[in-house]
Design a protein around this motif. Structure first.
Motif, PDB file in Angstrom:
ATOM      1  N   SER A  37     -23.141 -12.267  23.445  1.00 59.63           N
ATOM      2  CA  SER A  37     -22.704 -11.059  24.319  1.00 59.63           C
ATOM      3  C   SER A  37     -23.432 -10.916  25.586  1.00 59.63           C
ATOM      4  O   SER A  37     -24.759 -10.998  25.580  1.00 59.63           O
ATOM      5  CB  SER A  37     -22.966  -9.725  23.616  1.00 59.63           C
ATOM      6  N   GLN A  66     -24.330  -1.478  23.102  1.00 56.17           N
ATOM      7  CA  GLN A  66     -24.427  -2.372  21.956  1.00 56.17           C
ATOM      8  C   GLN A  66     -25.461  -2.226  20.996  1.00 56.17           C
ATOM      9  O   GLN A  66     -26.693  -2.179  21.749  1.00 56.17           O
ATOM     10  CB  GLN A  66     -24.420  -3.891  22.567  1.00 56.17           C
ATOM     11  N   VAL A  83     -20.510  -2.573  18.974  1.00 55.58           N
ATOM     12  CA  VAL A  83     -20.358  -2.206  20.264  1.00 55.58           C
ATOM     13  C   VAL A  83     -19.742  -0.864  20.294  1.00 55.58           C
ATOM     14  O   VAL A  83     -18.669  -0.748  19.444  1.00 55.58           O
ATOM     15  CB  VAL A  83     -19.368  -2.804  21.099  1.00 55.58           C
ATOM     16  N   SER A 141     -19.722  -7.089  17.394  1.00 59.64           N
ATOM     17  CA  SER A 141     -20.499  -7.697  18.477  1.00 59.64           C
ATOM     18  C   SER A 141     -20.749  -9.093  18.050  1.00 59.64           C
ATOM     19  O   SER A 141     -20.959  -9.360  16.752  1.00 59.64           O
ATOM     20  CB  SER A 141     -21.827  -6.774  18.878  1.00 59.64           C
TER      21      SER A 141
END
Length: 219
Positions: free
Chosen positions: A2, A23, A76, A109
């Motif tokens: 990410s 996150q 997330v 995530s």
């Protein structure tokens, strides 16, 4: 992996706004009941920069959040709010607490990060009183003088308790007390001649009693 730039650090969250995108990793969770808020689900979350925040939600959302945001997993979250943090014992030193409400959006995530985000307390600061008792702490050390697990009466209920001393690498030591299932985990080691290294997370500092970790109402 990410992109960190697409997420807001937890230390940047402010009240009166809910379009945050963060996150986080869930480090700890437990159920709580207070006269003011009733039944709630509490969590400690960390972001990829190592910032931590206390989060709360209504009991009605507990099953959903436990399913979507399990301990040690990255997720997330969008559309959360923050309010001033308070209480007798605080899990982090951040001045705000996160509120996860019905309109929050939680998704997976792709971040892979196994860090557990310890904030180890200094023994000398605990002993001399400079470490504030209002904040829960992480502490690690070698167990010394491990006592027997005892059953004691607390508010009319039987609860297990074990007391010992925790020693750091410099030889400083603290009086410690574990309750409930955490005391039971040490029961197998009582009377045995072996080195035990113990990591305690989110412990309370109690004056004249060293540190205390209470498993009552925690997960």
């Amino acid at each position: 992996m990410s992109k960190m730039t697409t997420f807001v650090p937890l230390t940047k969250l402010r009240p009166f706004k809910d379009n945050w995108r963060i996150q986080v990793k869930c480090l700890h969770s437990w159920k709580q009941n207070t006269p003011f808020a009733g039944d709630t689900f509490e969590m400690v979350l960390a972001d990829q920069w190592g910032n931590k925040i206390h989060a709360t939600s209504k009991r009605s959302l507990m099953q959903r959040i436990q399913r979507v945001l399990p301990i040690d997993s990255w997720r997330v979250i969008e559309h959360v709010t923050v309010t001033p943090a308070g209480g007798q014992y605080r899990t982090t030193n951040y001045k705000y607490k996160m509120v996860i409400a019905e309109d929050a959006v939680l998704s997976r995530s792709d971040l892979a990060d196994d860090r557990i985000f310890l904030s180890l307390a200094n023994y000398e600061e605990i002993e001399n009183g400079t470490k504030k008792q209002a904040f829960l702490i992480d502490v690690i050390g070698r167990i010394h003088e491990l006592g027997d697990v005892q059953t004691v009466q607390v508010s009319g209920e039987d609860r297990k308790r074990v007391q010992f001393r925790l020693v750091d690498a410099e030889g400083n030591n603290l009086a410690c007390c574990l309750w409930g299932t955490y005391a039971e985990q040490l029961e197998l080691f009582a009377g045995k001649d072996q080195t035990i290294i113990c990591l305690i997370r989110f412990a309370k500092i109690k004056e004249f009693r060293g540190i205390c970790f209470d498993s009552y109402n925690s997960s």
